[in-house]
Motif scaffolding. Structure first.
Motif, PDB file in Angstrom:
ATOM      1  N   SER A  15      23.312  21.957 -85.695  1.00  0.00           N
ATOM      2  CA  SER A  15      23.072  21.061 -84.567  1.00  0.00           C
ATOM      3  C   SER A  15      22.358  21.782 -83.425  1.00  0.00           C
ATOM      4  CB  SER A  15      24.401  20.475 -84.078  1.00  0.00           C
ATOM      5  OG  SER A  15      24.213  19.661 -82.944  1.00  0.00           O
ATOM      6  N   LEU A  16      22.796  22.998 -83.116  1.00  0.00           N
ATOM      7  CA  LEU A  16      22.182  23.766 -82.034  1.00  0.00           C
ATOM      8  C   LEU A  16      20.747  24.164 -82.379  1.00  0.00           C
ATOM      9  CD1 LEU A  16      25.215  26.026 -81.050  1.00  0.00           C
ATOM     10  CD2 LEU A  16      24.240  24.151 -79.702  1.00  0.00           C
ATOM     11  N   ALA A  18      18.681  22.558 -84.327  1.00  0.00           N
ATOM     12  CA  ALA A  18      17.828  21.371 -84.369  1.00  0.00           C
ATOM     13  C   ALA A  18      17.617  20.739 -82.998  1.00  0.00           C
ATOM     14  CB  ALA A  18      18.417  20.335 -85.322  1.00  0.00           C
ATOM     15  N   ASN A  19      18.576  20.920 -82.079  1.00  0.00           N
ATOM     16  CA  ASN A  19      18.542  20.150 -80.837  1.00  0.00           C
ATOM     17  C   ASN A  19      18.386  20.983 -79.566  1.00  0.00           C
ATOM     18  OD1 ASN A  19      19.209  17.326 -81.881  1.00  0.00           O
ATOM     19  ND2 ASN A  19      20.897  18.526 -82.735  1.00  0.00           N
ATOM     20  N   THR A  20      18.338  22.313 -79.697  1.00  0.00           N
ATOM     21  CA  THR A  20      18.160  23.157 -78.516  1.00  0.00           C
ATOM     22  C   THR A  20      17.100  24.217 -78.796  1.00  0.00           C
ATOM     23  OG1 THR A  20      19.711  24.956 -79.055  1.00  0.00           O
ATOM     24  CG2 THR A  20      20.656  22.931 -78.145  1.00  0.00           C
ATOM     25  N   ASP A  21      16.685  24.897 -77.732  1.00  0.00           N
ATOM     26  CA  ASP A  21      15.766  26.026 -77.888  1.00  0.00           C
ATOM     27  C   ASP A  21      16.476  27.347 -77.609  1.00  0.00           C
ATOM     28  OD1 ASP A  21      16.136  25.775 -75.181  1.00  0.00           O
ATOM     29  OD2 ASP A  21      14.015  25.666 -74.651  1.00  0.00           O
ATOM     30  N   TYR A  22      17.808  27.358 -77.776  1.00  0.00           N
ATOM     31  CA  TYR A  22      18.577  28.574 -77.575  1.00  0.00           C
ATOM     32  C   TYR A  22      18.111  29.660 -78.544  1.00  0.00           C
ATOM     33  CZ  TYR A  22      22.004  25.626 -75.075  1.00  0.00           C
ATOM     34  OH  TYR A  22      22.629  24.769 -74.223  1.00  0.00           O
ATOM     35  N   LYS A  66      12.408  25.166 -87.631  1.00  0.00           N
ATOM     36  CA  LYS A  66      11.065  24.597 -87.783  1.00  0.00           C
ATOM     37  C   LYS A  66      11.090  23.327 -88.628  1.00  0.00           C
ATOM     38  CE  LYS A  66       8.577  28.989 -87.377  1.00  0.00           C
ATOM     39  NZ  LYS A  66       7.755  30.012 -88.087  1.00  0.00           N
ATOM     40  N   LYS A  67      11.971  23.307 -89.623  1.00  0.00           N
ATOM     41  CA  LYS A  67      12.009  22.185 -90.557  1.00  0.00           C
ATOM     42  C   LYS A  67      12.743  20.977 -89.995  1.00  0.00           C
ATOM     43  CE  LYS A  67      12.873  21.390 -95.500  1.00  0.00           C
ATOM     44  NZ  LYS A  67      13.362  21.997 -96.764  1.00  0.00           N
ATOM     45  N   PHE A  68      13.771  21.203 -89.166  1.00  0.00           N
ATOM     46  CA  PHE A  68      14.639  20.090 -88.777  1.00  0.00           C
ATOM     47  C   PHE A  68      14.722  19.859 -87.266  1.00  0.00           C
ATOM     48  CE2 PHE A  68      16.360  21.535 -92.879  1.00  0.00           C
ATOM     49  CZ  PHE A  68      16.292  20.355 -93.585  1.00  0.00           C
TER      50      PHE A  68
END
Length: 267
Positions: free
Chosen positions: A222-223, A225-229, A263-265
């Protein structure tokens, strides 16, 4: 990449009217028959039945498999053995299949089943390195699907876990994202690690360590796919000491590096 299965061979046949030999046997490898269309009658170790579309038959090494086509088959036939790793879950599942004679399984997730077979079919009779890598990947993806289906079957057959194991699962869910040792859970429940592992596996079909990793990997995906951390920051948020170790675990669990998964998700 570390895969749970070693592939010995793979064949694909379409509109197969009959088996070349009425009895098959492999001394070294498990045999798997995954059916897309058609049906055939089988007998393994006194267990008899019919395999049809969306179903898989497994036959242990050293066992005679009697088979007879009922309707022309579109079928995937492969041989495999558990890869030598430091994990024993693959061995244990195969031993359970032998002990319970659970050779036939009707796959519930038909979408994933047929999707995997379509991709696997594209690798048939191709010798280039990329196709061989894809072949191994999709065979193991099929095995992971079957493993999940067997786990569901085991869960349905088992009584509800006792209160201590429900407490153990809840504790892991609450504490999973911080650095911890499973010895803490053992002390929390006042039992040895060996007893904890045995009882947890019996209740949920996996070890406490496996469940902890499952929770952490879900958060990590989840992190990613949904953050730029950064990878190091995600590692810390998921309870790992550093990005290097987290990346090793993530790659082993998903067969993708964290950067490739992102990159994929990524959204």
């Amino acid at each position: 990449m570390n895969y749970p299965l070693h592939s010995a061979f793979y064949f694909f046949s379409q509109d197969k009217p009959k088996f070349v030999l009425p009895v098959g046997r492999d001394e070294a490898n498990w045999m798997m028959f995954a059916v897309e269309e058609g049906s055939f009658r089988f007998a393994v170790n006194l267990i008899e039945g019919v395999i049809g579309p969306g179903e898989v038959l497994l036959c242990p090494p050293g066992c005679d498999l009697h088979r007879e086509v009922i309707a022309p088959l579109t079928i995937h036939y492969l041989g495999f053995a558990p890869a030598p790793t430091d994990e024993e879950e693959g061995y244990e599942l195969l031993e359970w299949i032998k002990e319970t004679s659970s050779y036939r399984i009707s796959v519930e997730d038909k979408g994933r089943y047929y999707s995997t077979l379509q991709r696997l079919k594209q690798t048939f009779d191709k010798q280039d390195r990329f196709s061989q890598q894809q072949n191994i990947h999709y065979i193991n993806d099929l095995w992971m699907l079957l493993s999940q289906e067997f786990a569901l079957r085991l869960q349905r057959a088992k009584p509800l876990p006792d209160a201590s194991m429900l407490s153990a699962r809840q504790w892991l869910e609450q504490q999973a994202m911080r650095p911890l040792l499973l010895q803490e859970l053992s002390l929390h429940l006042n039992m040895t690690r060996v007893a904890l592992t045995r009882k947890f596996r019996a209740a949920f079909g996996m070890t406490p360590k496996d469940y902890l990793t499952l929770l952490r990997m879900a958060r990590a995906k989840s992190l990613l796919a949904n953050t730029d951390y950064t990878i190091d920051h995600i590692a810390a948020l998921c309870g790992y000491e550093n990005g290097y170790y987290f990346s090793r675990i993530f790659n082993k669990h998903t067969h993708l590096r964290p950067s490739v998964f992102r990159k994929k998700f990524s959204i």
